[in-house]
Design an enzyme around this catalytic site. Sequence first.
Site, PDB file in Angstrom:
ATOM      1  CB  THR A   5     -20.305   6.805  -1.546  1.00  0.00           C
ATOM      2  OG1 THR A   5     -19.100   6.412  -2.187  1.00  0.00           O
ATOM      3  CG2 THR A   5     -21.431   6.873  -2.560  1.00  0.00           C
ATOM      4  CG  ASP A  25      -2.224   0.752   1.056  1.00  0.00           C
ATOM      5  OD1 ASP A  25      -3.280   0.101   1.012  1.00  0.00           O
ATOM      6  OD2 ASP A  25      -2.188   1.996   0.924  1.00  0.00           O
ATOM      7  CE  LYS A  55     -12.576  -0.363  -9.542  1.00  0.00           C
ATOM      8  NZ  LYS A  55     -11.529  -1.165  -8.901  1.00  0.00           N
ATOM      9  CE1 TYR A  78     -14.044   2.831  -8.401  1.00  0.00           C
ATOM     10  CE2 TYR A  78     -16.248   2.095  -9.003  1.00  0.00           C
ATOM     11  CZ  TYR A  78     -15.097   1.945  -8.246  1.00  0.00           C
ATOM     12  OH  TYR A  78     -15.006   0.917  -7.337  1.00  0.00           O
ATOM     13  CB  THR A 119     -14.517   0.166   2.560  1.00  0.00           C
ATOM     14  OG1 THR A 119     -14.887   0.895   1.378  1.00  0.00           O
ATOM     15  CG2 THR A 119     -14.672  -1.320   2.290  1.00  0.00           C
TER      16      THR A 119
HETATM   17  P1  NAD Z   1     -10.521   2.011   0.388  1.00  0.00           P
HETATM   18  O1  NAD Z   1     -10.481   3.413  -0.102  1.00  0.00           O
HETATM   19  O2  NAD Z   1     -11.172   1.725   1.715  1.00  0.00           O
HETATM   20  O3  NAD Z   1      -9.048   1.386   0.396  1.00  0.00           O
HETATM   21  C1  NAD Z   1      -8.233   1.477  -0.740  1.00  0.00           C
HETATM   22  C2  NAD Z   1      -6.796   1.185  -0.366  1.00  0.00           C
HETATM   23  O4  NAD Z   1      -6.011   1.370  -1.551  1.00  0.00           O
HETATM   24  C3  NAD Z   1      -6.241   2.151   0.697  1.00  0.00           C
HETATM   25  O5  NAD Z   1      -5.492   1.427   1.651  1.00  0.00           O
HETATM   26  C4  NAD Z   1      -5.331   3.072  -0.120  1.00  0.00           C
HETATM   27  O6  NAD Z   1      -4.232   3.586   0.632  1.00  0.00           O
HETATM   28  C5  NAD Z   1      -4.875   2.145  -1.234  1.00  0.00           C
HETATM   29  N1  NAD Z   1      -4.406   2.862  -2.421  1.00  0.00           N
HETATM   30  C6  NAD Z   1      -4.972   3.940  -3.030  1.00  0.00           C
HETATM   31  N2  NAD Z   1      -4.222   4.335  -4.058  1.00  0.00           N
HETATM   32  C7  NAD Z   1      -3.143   3.498  -4.101  1.00  0.00           C
HETATM   33  C8  NAD Z   1      -1.999   3.410  -4.930  1.00  0.00           C
HETATM   34  N3  NAD Z   1      -1.776   4.287  -5.929  1.00  0.00           N
HETATM   35  N4  NAD Z   1      -1.116   2.422  -4.708  1.00  0.00           N
HETATM   36  C9  NAD Z   1      -1.302   1.538  -3.689  1.00  0.00           C
HETATM   37  N5  NAD Z   1      -2.356   1.585  -2.861  1.00  0.00           N
HETATM   38  C10 NAD Z   1      -3.264   2.564  -3.057  1.00  0.00           C
HETATM   39  O7  NAD Z   1     -11.227   1.189  -0.775  1.00  0.00           O
HETATM   40  P2  NAD Z   1     -12.111  -0.150  -0.728  1.00  0.00           P
HETATM   41  O8  NAD Z   1     -13.530   0.256  -0.606  1.00  0.00           O
HETATM   42  O9  NAD Z   1     -11.528  -1.127   0.216  1.00  0.00           O
HETATM   43  O10 NAD Z   1     -11.905  -0.638  -2.237  1.00  0.00           O
HETATM   44  C11 NAD Z   1     -10.971  -1.639  -2.607  1.00  0.00           C
HETATM   45  C12 NAD Z   1     -11.219  -2.009  -4.066  1.00  0.00           C
HETATM   46  O11 NAD Z   1     -12.566  -2.459  -4.212  1.00  0.00           O
HETATM   47  C13 NAD Z   1     -11.068  -0.835  -5.037  1.00  0.00           C
HETATM   48  O12 NAD Z   1     -10.506  -1.283  -6.233  1.00  0.00           O
HETATM   49  C14 NAD Z   1     -12.502  -0.386  -5.250  1.00  0.00           C
HETATM   50  O13 NAD Z   1     -12.661   0.290  -6.473  1.00  0.00           O
HETATM   51  C15 NAD Z   1     -13.220  -1.725  -5.232  1.00  0.00           C
HETATM   52  N6  NAD Z   1     -14.645  -1.634  -4.921  1.00  0.00           N
HETATM   53  C16 NAD Z   1     -15.075  -1.076  -3.755  1.00  0.00           C
HETATM   54  C17 NAD Z   1     -16.444  -1.017  -3.506  1.00  0.00           C
HETATM   55  C18 NAD Z   1     -17.007  -0.411  -2.229  1.00  0.00           C
HETATM   56  O14 NAD Z   1     -18.228  -0.188  -2.161  1.00  0.00           O
HETATM   57  N7  NAD Z   1     -16.221  -0.169  -1.215  1.00  0.00           N
HETATM   58  C19 NAD Z   1     -17.350  -1.511  -4.450  1.00  0.00           C
HETATM   59  C20 NAD Z   1     -16.865  -2.076  -5.620  1.00  0.00           C
HETATM   60  C21 NAD Z   1     -15.507  -2.140  -5.851  1.00  0.00           C
END
Ligand code: NAD
Length: 258
Positions: A199, A38, A160, A156, A193
């Site tokens: 959001t 990370d 995706k 986004y 999360t």
């Molecule tokens: P989050 O924002 O809670 O965590 C994301 C993590 O990625 C953080 O620890 C951040 O430091 C790290 N990060 C950001 N940019 C980075 C970079 N350039 N290099 C390395 N690390 C980096 O997000 P989340 O909700 O846990 O989402 C995780 C994945 O799931 C993402 O790809 C997101 O698009 C996808 N997703 C999330 C949801 C949701 O509702 N939370 C839904 C569908 C998909």
Amino acid sequence: MAGRVAGKTALVSGAATGIGQSVARRLAIEGARVAVADIDERRGAEVVAAIREAGCEAMFISLDVTEEAAWQAAIGAVESAFGGLDILVNNAGIAIIESVDKMSFKDWRAVMAVNIDGVFLGTKHAVPAMRRAGGGSIVNISSILGLTGEEKASAYSASKGAVRLFTKAVALECGRDGSGIRVNSIHPGYIHTAMMEETCRRDYGDIRTGLAELGKLHPIGRVGEPEEIAAGVLYLASDESKFVTGSELAIDGGYTAA
Ligand code: NAD
């Protein structure tokens, strides 16, 4: 330690919090040695400490997924510390929500840089390492918004959707070259999360109202939990899914079933 991924090694990007943290913990509990990668070093170190306290093996790797040199170093570090790479979870992702006419090109590029360039770079450098290990599993975290559109989410959704088809294209390459590398995507619904809390605050004023309203979008009637995505990653990372490649697993409470 026995477990569903016992003896395997894994790198999870964006593992300092949210879905990535949950995935890292679950893979470790199931017997994998896990690299928590990370940009957030403080939280990443906390995740590693928690995994070790549970008696499992983990290391932190500082990784910005948009930097090719950082990926090369990260995969090299996993190979030297753990002796190879079997599982890559491309989880790091960001969302910038804006109508298309107001979205700056800089913000568009920022979303693409993390969400699709990062997945490309990770995959590009993991594949040779997995070949050296005799096979592997790459799990790319896309989204329901990689399957359906959403207003103000053009960047986004585009990123995706790109992850979804990138996954299938690489799955074909790796399936046919006999490398034993499988590549699949997961499409989470709204998951509780930090990303989702943002959001909720932005669109509904507070987290509680947002969770309730976003929950209604899912036929099951609630938003998901990170552990529910980790369970899907575990299946795709393990040998239980050895005949599964190029697939897209929606874990979305029925959001995309309509
Ligand atoms: P989050 O924002 O809670 O965590 C994301 C993590 O990625 C953080 O620890 C951040 O430091 C790290 N990060 C950001 N940019 C980075 C970079 N350039 N290099 C390395 N690390 C980096 O997000 P989340 O909700 O846990 O989402 C995780 C994945 O799931 C993402 O790809 C997101 O698009 C996808 N997703 C999330 C949801 C949701 O509702 N939370 C839904 C569908 C998909």
